[in-house]
Design a protein around this motif. Structure first.
Motif, PDB file in Angstrom:
ATOM      1  N   GLU A 279       0.808  -1.214   0.000  1.00  0.00           N
ATOM      2  CA  GLU A 279       0.000   0.000   0.000  1.00  0.00           C
ATOM      3  C   GLU A 279       0.842   1.264   0.000  1.00  0.00           C
ATOM      4  N   GLY A 280       0.216   2.316  -0.482  1.00  0.00           N
ATOM      5  CA  GLY A 280       0.866   3.629  -0.498  1.00  0.00           C
ATOM      6  C   GLY A 280      -0.052   4.644   0.146  1.00  0.00           C
ATOM      7  N   HIS A 281       0.543   5.741   0.595  1.00  0.00           N
ATOM      8  CA  HIS A 281      -0.226   6.766   1.284  1.00  0.00           C
ATOM      9  C   HIS A 281      -0.278   8.043   0.469  1.00  0.00           C
ATOM     10  N   VAL A 282      -1.431   8.687   0.500  1.00  0.00           N
ATOM     11  CA  VAL A 282      -1.539  10.024  -0.072  1.00  0.00           C
ATOM     12  C   VAL A 282      -2.293  10.874   0.930  1.00  0.00           C
ATOM     13  N   LYS A 283      -1.674  12.020   1.279  1.00  0.00           N
ATOM     14  CA  LYS A 283      -2.341  12.862   2.264  1.00  0.00           C
ATOM     15  C   LYS A 283      -3.011  14.031   1.558  1.00  0.00           C
ATOM     16  N   LEU A 284      -4.244  14.291   1.937  1.00  0.00           N
ATOM     17  CA  LEU A 284      -5.012  15.358   1.302  1.00  0.00           C
ATOM     18  C   LEU A 284      -5.385  16.397   2.346  1.00  0.00           C
ATOM     19  N   VAL A 285      -5.142  17.650   1.992  1.00  0.00           N
ATOM     20  CA  VAL A 285      -5.527  18.749   2.874  1.00  0.00           C
ATOM     21  C   VAL A 285      -6.489  19.632   2.106  1.00  0.00           C
ATOM     22  N   VAL A 286      -7.610  19.949   2.697  1.00  0.00           N
ATOM     23  CA  VAL A 286      -8.598  20.799   2.035  1.00  0.00           C
ATOM     24  C   VAL A 286      -8.681  22.124   2.774  1.00  0.00           C
ATOM     25  N   LEU A 287      -8.380  23.192   2.045  1.00  0.00           N
ATOM     26  CA  LEU A 287      -8.462  24.516   2.650  1.00  0.00           C
ATOM     27  C   LEU A 287      -9.635  25.266   2.055  1.00  0.00           C
ATOM     28  N   SER A 288     -10.073  26.246   2.788  1.00  0.00           N
ATOM     29  CA  SER A 288     -11.095  27.106   2.209  1.00  0.00           C
ATOM     30  C   SER A 288     -10.393  28.295   1.578  1.00  0.00           C
ATOM     31  N   TYR A 289     -11.059  28.896   0.605  1.00  0.00           N
ATOM     32  CA  TYR A 289     -10.464  30.025  -0.112  1.00  0.00           C
ATOM     33  C   TYR A 289     -10.119  31.184   0.794  1.00  0.00           C
ATOM     34  N   LEU A 290     -10.779  31.222   1.943  1.00  0.00           N
ATOM     35  CA  LEU A 290     -10.546  32.354   2.830  1.00  0.00           C
ATOM     36  C   LEU A 290      -9.122  32.382   3.350  1.00  0.00           C
ATOM     37  N   VAL A 291      -8.497  31.207   3.405  1.00  0.00           N
ATOM     38  CA  VAL A 291      -7.177  31.160   4.040  1.00  0.00           C
ATOM     39  C   VAL A 291      -6.160  32.036   3.313  1.00  0.00           C
ATOM     40  N   PRO A 292      -5.943  31.817   1.985  1.00  0.00           N
ATOM     41  CA  PRO A 292      -5.012  32.741   1.342  1.00  0.00           C
ATOM     42  C   PRO A 292      -5.594  34.134   1.171  1.00  0.00           C
ATOM     43  N   LEU A 293      -6.929  34.211   1.046  1.00  0.00           N
ATOM     44  CA  LEU A 293      -7.529  35.531   0.860  1.00  0.00           C
ATOM     45  C   LEU A 293      -7.265  36.438   2.050  1.00  0.00           C
ATOM     46  N   LYS A 294      -7.283  35.832   3.238  1.00  0.00           N
ATOM     47  CA  LYS A 294      -7.033  36.650   4.423  1.00  0.00           C
ATOM     48  C   LYS A 294      -5.646  37.240   4.370  1.00  0.00           C
ATOM     49  N   VAL A 295      -4.690  36.388   3.999  1.00  0.00           N
ATOM     50  CA  VAL A 295      -3.311  36.877   3.911  1.00  0.00           C
ATOM     51  C   VAL A 295      -3.222  37.961   2.847  1.00  0.00           C
ATOM     52  N   PHE A 296      -3.903  37.717   1.741  1.00  0.00           N
ATOM     53  CA  PHE A 296      -3.887  38.706   0.658  1.00  0.00           C
ATOM     54  C   PHE A 296      -4.425  40.032   1.130  1.00  0.00           C
ATOM     55  N   CYS A 297      -5.566  39.987   1.840  1.00  0.00           N
ATOM     56  CA  CYS A 297      -6.166  41.240   2.308  1.00  0.00           C
ATOM     57  C   CYS A 297      -5.240  41.955   3.276  1.00  0.00           C
ATOM     58  N   ALA A 298      -4.561  41.164   4.104  1.00  0.00           N
ATOM     59  CA  ALA A 298      -3.638  41.790   5.045  1.00  0.00           C
ATOM     60  C   ALA A 298      -2.536  42.537   4.301  1.00  0.00           C
ATOM     61  N   ILE A 299      -1.963  41.876   3.293  1.00  0.00           N
ATOM     62  CA  ILE A 299      -0.884  42.514   2.546  1.00  0.00           C
ATOM     63  C   ILE A 299      -1.413  43.725   1.774  1.00  0.00           C
ATOM     64  N   ALA A 300      -2.603  43.582   1.172  1.00  0.00           N
ATOM     65  CA  ALA A 300      -3.158  44.702   0.408  1.00  0.00           C
ATOM     66  C   ALA A 300      -3.429  45.889   1.329  1.00  0.00           C
ATOM     67  N   ALA A 301      -3.908  45.597   2.540  1.00  0.00           N
ATOM     68  CA  ALA A 301      -4.161  46.682   3.482  1.00  0.00           C
ATOM     69  C   ALA A 301      -2.871  47.403   3.826  1.00  0.00           C
ATOM     70  N   GLU A 302      -1.810  46.608   3.972  1.00  0.00           N
ATOM     71  CA  GLU A 302      -0.524  47.226   4.292  1.00  0.00           C
ATOM     72  C   GLU A 302      -0.060  48.127   3.164  1.00  0.00           C
ATOM     73  N   VAL A 303      -0.285  47.648   1.925  1.00  0.00           N
ATOM     74  CA  VAL A 303       0.106  48.473   0.775  1.00  0.00           C
ATOM     75  C   VAL A 303      -0.679  49.776   0.752  1.00  0.00           C
ATOM     76  N   VAL A 304      -1.985  49.675   1.018  1.00  0.00           N
ATOM     77  CA  VAL A 304      -2.819  50.886   1.007  1.00  0.00           C
ATOM     78  C   VAL A 304      -2.343  51.864   2.080  1.00  0.00           C
TER      79      VAL A 304
END
Lengths: 359, 500
Positions: A279-304
């Motif tokens: 047997e072999g293993h495959v690990k799957l992680v499911v994220l919601s779109y909010l996770v990178p979006l939050k980081v994006f908003c933080a960086i965009a706010a800093e730019v503003v």
């Protein structure tokens, strides 16, 4: 023979008795034959085995460091002709009396076959005093192995007919009694490569999990989704969410659509061989779109913020300069006047210039 | 219409706010070069995800790097219309927007547009505007400041592992979104590009040995306004006879000052022409709008000299850097040592750029002589490269190539400024970049074809070496071109004198 002669004495040679005596003699000579290198005696037994497993591939594992040939070669040839449609795999290990590390060899088996395991031992002392034993795991194996001594090197050969997973495992050959030298053959099924790094996906996306086997062709693949310790087979109730496919026989793909949080975890792909499972293993992680979006908003706010800060700074410095700016502009005009009027002078344009600069 | 507040300075700053401009240029170098380098990581990801061939996926990267050069003239035009700050911010938005939209990509052609075209265009804007503004702020220390700004390329080695971490954490969609956000930082930094007007005084010592082409009557027009040679020529010709030997309008003024200076000069000239209603800017801007693209460059021999050298040196530069690791592998050197070679090359190139910039700024001899000699040395090094068959020899080759290439890279912009003469640096650089774009586009495929044809890497090194030597050839014609220009000028002066 003497026994037979003795029997002739009383003059009651009943057939069953004769047969019995004959069989006894045969057995004794058989045992004797096995421990020495008397090939002919051991042939019938092996031949029986061969004919039984004639549909198997013969794997003979040979490691001969020296070129000392087997005296049992004619035997081999005969056996080869008998099992000519079988593939012979041969593996061998060699060791000396003073080797400290236990010598191991991994053998990957996919299909049922005959495996020939050969151990080669160079003793420092007397050849004949060395005791040779084979073990499977911890169980001592009896019979079915040859021992030969030529040119100061001790060879021992053990043939295994591997037909199902019971014959898989580790086989060890032991030389000597007090200081045992050990060589181990590990018979295993091929390994399956899953994916080492976890797969990152997002909700609502679809993902393809892949398991691959390098040079093997499993009989069947199955997928299991593991949430913790419970392993649930996937794809048993056929639905749209899970699609199992595979372009080639040596790989399998599981496509999962409409991912949700519950689909997170480790997935196992089972490859079923005739000789066992892997047997072999495959690990799957499911994220919601909010996770990178939050980081994006933080960086965009800093730019503003930075932009606002720079704008404020500019306005501040301009305000400071404004009262003196008009003066400077006039100064500019004056300077130009001076530049201009170095040579030819004209009062007319100067006035006009003043006016236009003042605009 | 005066949109921006002008800050009149008596001479080029060579410092002060100029260092903020250099900081911006530094950031531009980091991100623009970083984009090209991180693309190699995305290449693998895109190939897996969209199951395209490596040729198709490679097009994205080619479009991105070549468009950076091809869009040169467009940048010049837009910069004239909107000004530098806006153009640079526009570029930053283009790049960030391209990355953001790419996160929704569904196929390779989609990516070609959003990750090739848009960021390429944006990086052209960013890079060219930053370079031009640097030339405005720095004159005496142009080479050194450019070299310091270009050292940002050395920092790009940090971006690759960072991108890998982002991909591991957020998958390529999230990584693209975050990279777009990080590139947005170029928007506030492009707001640092304050417009500058240099006004020269009557007795400022503006005789500059580094200037090559006399700027006199054919001098180019102002910084913020569009380039309008024709108008100036006609305007100035009339007034030149009246202002023959005015020190305030010394004809040996160096390029950086000449633009600003000639602004004032035009003002004078036009006023002298007694058109009251034409506030000088209005005149120039009205008539200049009809002439956005400066075609007079094609009549300029210096343009051909510079473009020839620029194109060939760009073509030759890519090949050794491309093939270094591959060559090391064929020689039996393992990957760790090969990557060590690459990092050593990067560091030495950065240091060599700064040293070369400083040396050139000392003005012991004209800058293009340094440029010429570095190019020749690069060529010789590359021709000798096939002799390097062991690791120490390869290291020697890498170090010497890095030293010489760093030397000439730092001098591209100063030499351009020296040669640009009559036209604005903006349009000169734009048009030269356009032709260089062809070299950039054809470089990697050419290198690959050479390898496939000769089955060794020695062919590419010979090719690169000859390209470098050829590129230095055109620079030998500079004195000739100078003499031709001088004779033209004296002829025109005679004509105008006769007319008067």
């Amino acid at each position: 023979m003497r026994a037979l002669q003795g029997l002739r004495g009383p003059r009651a040679p009943s057939l069953p008795l004769l047969l019995l005596c004959f069989l006894a003699a045969l057995r004794r000579s058989l045992e004797h034959g096995l421990s020495t290198a008397a090939p002919f005696k051991s042939l019938p037994v092996q031949e029986e085995m061969m004919t039984k497993y004639s549909n198997l591939s013969l794997e003979s594992h040979n490691i001969s460091v020296t070129a000392a040939p087997f005296t049992s070669l004619p035997v081999q040839e005969e056996m080869m002709t008998k099992s000519s449609n079988l593939s012979l795999e041969s593996h061998s290990i060699s060791m000396t009396e003073h080797s400290n590390m236990p010598v191991e060899k991994n053998i990957t088996l996919e299909r049922p076959s005959n495996v020939e395991l050969i151990c080669q031992f160079t003793p420092s002392g007397d050849l004949n005093s060395v005791n040779v034993t084979w073990k499977k795991g911890d169980k001592l194996l009896e019979g079915n192995y040859l021992v030969n001594a030529t040119g100061g090197i001790l060879y021992t050969q053990h043939r295994v007919a591997v037909i199902n997973s019971k014959q898989m495992g580790s086989y060890s050959c032991f030389f000597g009694e007090k200081k045992q030298q050990r060589g181990t053959f590990n018979l295993k099924v091929p390994e399956i490569n899953g994916q080492n790094k976890p797969l990152i996906t997002y909700l609502g996306d679809s993902v393809v999990l892949m398991c691959k086997c390098q040079d093997c062709l499993p009989l069947n693949w199955t997928w299991y989704g593991g949430n913790g310790s419970v392993q649930v087979p996937i794809g048993v109730p056929v639905n749209d969410k899970y699609v199992i496919s595979g372009k080639h026989a040596n790989e399998t793909r599981l496509k999962i659509t409409q991912l949700s949080e519950d689909d997170q975890g480790t997935y196992l792909c089972h490859a079923i061989f005739e000789l066992g499972e892997s047997e072999g293993h495959v690990k799957l992680v499911v994220l919601s779109y909010l996770v990178p979006l939050k980081v994006f908003c933080a960086i965009a706010a800093e730019v503003v913020l930075l932009v606002a800060a720079i704008l404020l700074f500019e306005m501040y410095t301009q305000k400071k300069k404004k009262p003196s700016d008009d003066g400077k502009e006039f100064e500019q005009g004056e300077q130009l006047k001076l530049d201009d009027s170095n040579g030819i002078e004209n009062s007319g344009p100067r006035h006009r210039k003043n006016e236009s600069v003042g605009q | 219409m005066l949109k921006r507040k002008v800050q009149p300075y008596k001479k080029t700053l060579d410092g002060g706010w100029g260092w903020m401009v250099i900081f911006h240029f530094f950031l531009v170098n980091v991100f623009v070069m970083g984009m090209t380098k991180t693309f190699a990581i995305f290449f693998v990801v895109f190939q897996e995800e969209f199951e395209g061939t490596s040729e198709q996926t490679g097009w994205i990267g080619s479009i991105m790097s070549s468009l950076r050069f091809f869009a040169g003239p467009l940048v010049a035009v837009i910069c004239d219309i909107t000004g530098e700050k806006t153009a640079s911010s526009l570029g930053a938005f283009l790049v960030a927007g391209g990355y953001l939209i790419s996160s929704w990509a569904t196929s390779i052609p989609f990516l070609c547009v959003t990750m090739g075209f848009l960021p390429g265009l944006g990086s052209a804007f960013l890079y060219q505007v930053a370079a031009v503004v640097t030339t405005k702020y720095f004159k005496k220390r142009l080479a050194l400041s450019t070299a310091i700004a270009r050292s940002g390329m050395g920092l790009t080695f940090l971006l690759a592992p960072f991108t890998k971490v982002l991909i591991d954490l957020y998958d390529w969609t999230g990584a693209l979104i975050l990279l777009g956000a990080i590139i947005l930082h170029l928007v506030p930094s492009s707001m640092l590009l304050r417009p500058i007007h240099i006004k020269s005084t009557s007795d400022s010592d503006i005789k500059d040995e580094s200037s090559l082409s006399p700027t006199g009557p054919e001098a180019a027009c102002g910084t913020e306004t569009s380039c309008c040679n024709e108008i100036q020529e006609s305007a100035i010709e009339d007034s030149i006879m009246q202002k023959e030997r005015r020190p305030g309008i010394s004809l040996t003024v160096s390029q950086n000052q000449s633009k600003e200076f000639n602004n004032e000069y035009n003002r004078n000239g036009l006023f002298r022409k007694t058109n009251e209603e034409t506030y000088w800017k209005k005149t120039t801007s009205r008539s200049c709008k009809q002439k956005l693209f400066d075609f007079s460059l094609f009549k300029n021999p210096f343009f051909y000299i510079f473009t020839w050298s620029f194109v060939l040196s760009q073509l030759a530069y890519f090949i050794p850097t491309f093939h270094l690791v591959a060559r090391a592998k064929t020689l039996g050197i393992n990957i760790m040592d090969a990557s060590y070679l690459v990092s050593v090359a990067g560091i030495i190139e950065t240091v060599s750029q700064i040293i070369s910039g400083w040396v050139a700024d000392q003005n012991w001899i004209k800058k293009y002589h340094y440029h010429k000699s570095y190019l020749i040395l690069c060529g010789i090094t590359n021709l000798l490269a096939p002799l390097a068959t062991t690791f120490p020899l390869l290291m020697t080759y890498t170090i010497s190539f890095a030293v010489f290439s760093g030397g000439y890279l730092a001098l591209i912009l100063p030499v351009l400024v020296d040669l640009s003469g009559n036209s604005t640096v903006q349009s000169f650089l734009g048009l030269a970049s356009f032709f260089a774009g062809m070299a950039v586009l054809s470089g990697p495929p050419l290198a690959g074809w050479l390898y496939d044809y000769t089955q060794t890497y020695t062919g590419s090194y010979y090719f690169s070496g000859t390209c470098y030597l050829l590129s230095s050839v055109s620079l030998f014609f500079i004195p000739l071109a100078e003499r031709w220009k001088n004779s033209l000028r004296t002829k025109r002066e005679d004509c105008s004198q006769v007319r008067a």
